[in-house]
Design an enzyme around this catalytic site. Structure first.
Site, PDB file in Angstrom:
ATOM      1  N   ASP A   1       8.412  -0.560  -4.448  1.00 48.99           N
ATOM      2  CA  ASP A   1       6.988  -0.201  -4.514  1.00 48.99           C
ATOM      3  C   ASP A   1       6.328  -0.485  -3.163  1.00 48.99           C
ATOM      4  O   ASP A   1       6.932  -1.126  -2.285  1.00 48.99           O
ATOM      5  CB  ASP A   1       6.287  -0.969  -5.643  1.00 48.99           C
ATOM      6  CG  ASP A   1       6.517  -2.480  -5.606  1.00 48.99           C
ATOM      7  OD1 ASP A   1       7.069  -2.983  -4.605  1.00 48.99           O
ATOM      8  OD2 ASP A   1       6.159  -3.152  -6.567  1.00 48.99           O
TER       9      ASP A   1
ATOM     10  N   ASN B   1       1.554 -10.633 -15.767  1.00 49.27           N
ATOM     11  CA  ASN B   1       1.133  -9.793 -16.899  1.00 49.27           C
ATOM     12  C   ASN B   1       2.286  -8.901 -17.395  1.00 49.27           C
ATOM     13  O   ASN B   1       2.066  -7.993 -18.194  1.00 49.27           O
ATOM     14  CB  ASN B   1      -0.092  -8.945 -16.533  1.00 49.27           C
ATOM     15  CG  ASN B   1       0.201  -7.935 -15.432  1.00 49.27           C
ATOM     16  OD1 ASN B   1       1.319  -7.878 -14.914  1.00 49.27           O
ATOM     17  ND2 ASN B   1      -0.792  -7.147 -15.061  1.00 49.27           N
TER      18      ASN B   1
END
Ligand code: GLP
Length: 236
Positions: A67, A133
């Site tokens: 990413d 998360n």
């Protein structure tokens, strides 16, 4: 998903480095997807040492970046490609054209489609860190199991967490990431978690339901998924 629990951070990094070195020795042309972040750094240190000692080589392999942050200057040391270079690529023998990364200065959607084509049927092995998360790459909660390489907005807590990568406060709010579907095409997927800060999310990944709310759970039924945790990350 198989789970490997290691007694200490040292053991954890040793194990992972050993596993990765073995894969490269068996398949020198390994196509690897690699993450940045703080988590893999001790593993990358050991891999760099092994290359320097002549125990393994990346000369025939390829590395695909997982990413990249958007809206960040190309030479910003907090960029994912810069971090991966600093912590690993500058210290190993991967040829420059063996590193596939994102430039993000033109047609971003077109670049993401080209990245998907380059990955093709999938990497051989994908290493992943885990966000608190449950994100993997920049696949935030809500990302679907078949998502592909694309532009994404970062969750506010993810943007806040990037402060540790940057030496200024212009933190990224978006990025591009390989999708969960892209990652699922990989022959093997290794999820890496170390430290007490990851214990709660590791517990949800192992014991909670498979849900888009915790994207890492979407990898649980991958045929070759392996979660490698140290004692602190597995001690809820
Ligand atoms: C970041 C990155 C992920 C990384 C994760 C965990 O936001 N986009 O690729 O794996 O969060 O980072 P760290 O290893 O620093 O905890």
């Amino acid at each position: 998903m198989r789970i490997l629990r290691c007694d200490s951070l040292d053991d954890w990094a040793e194990h992972l480095a050993h596993l990765l070195i073995s894969r490269l020795q068996v398949t020198p042309s390994l196509r690897l997807c690699l993450p940045t972040g703080v988590t893999p750094v001790p593993v990358y240190d050991r891999i760099s040492d092994a290359v320097r000692a002549g125990r393994v080589s990346f000369r025939q392999s390829e590395v695909f970046l997982l990413d990249e942050f958007g809206g960040v200057a190309p030479d910003d040391p907090g960029r994912c490609d810069r971090m991966l270079s600093r912590f690993l690529l500058d210290r190993i023998d991967l040829p420059p054209d063996g590193f596939h990364r994102f430039t993000l200065d033109g047609d971003i959607d077109g670049e993401c489609r080209a990245f998907e084509r380059l990955i093709g049927s999938g990497c051989d092995l994908t290493l992943l860190g885990i966000g608190t998360n449950g994100h993997v790459g920049m696949n935030e909660p809500g990302s679907s199991a078949d998502s592909l390489t694309r532009r994404v907005d970062l969750a506010p807590e993810t943007t806040a967490a990037t402060a540790r990568y940057f030496d200024h406060d212009r933190l990224p709010t978006w990025g591009v990431t390989q999708g969960i579907g892209t990652i699922r095409r990989s022959g093997e997927v290794w999820l890496l978690a170390a430290g007490a800060g990851k214990a709660a999310i590791v517990d949800r990944i192992v014991n909670g339901p498979v849900t888009v709310d915790v994207p890492a759970t979407l990898l649980r039924n991958h045929p070759s998924a392996l979660l490698v945790v140290d004692r602190d990350a597995s001690a809820v």
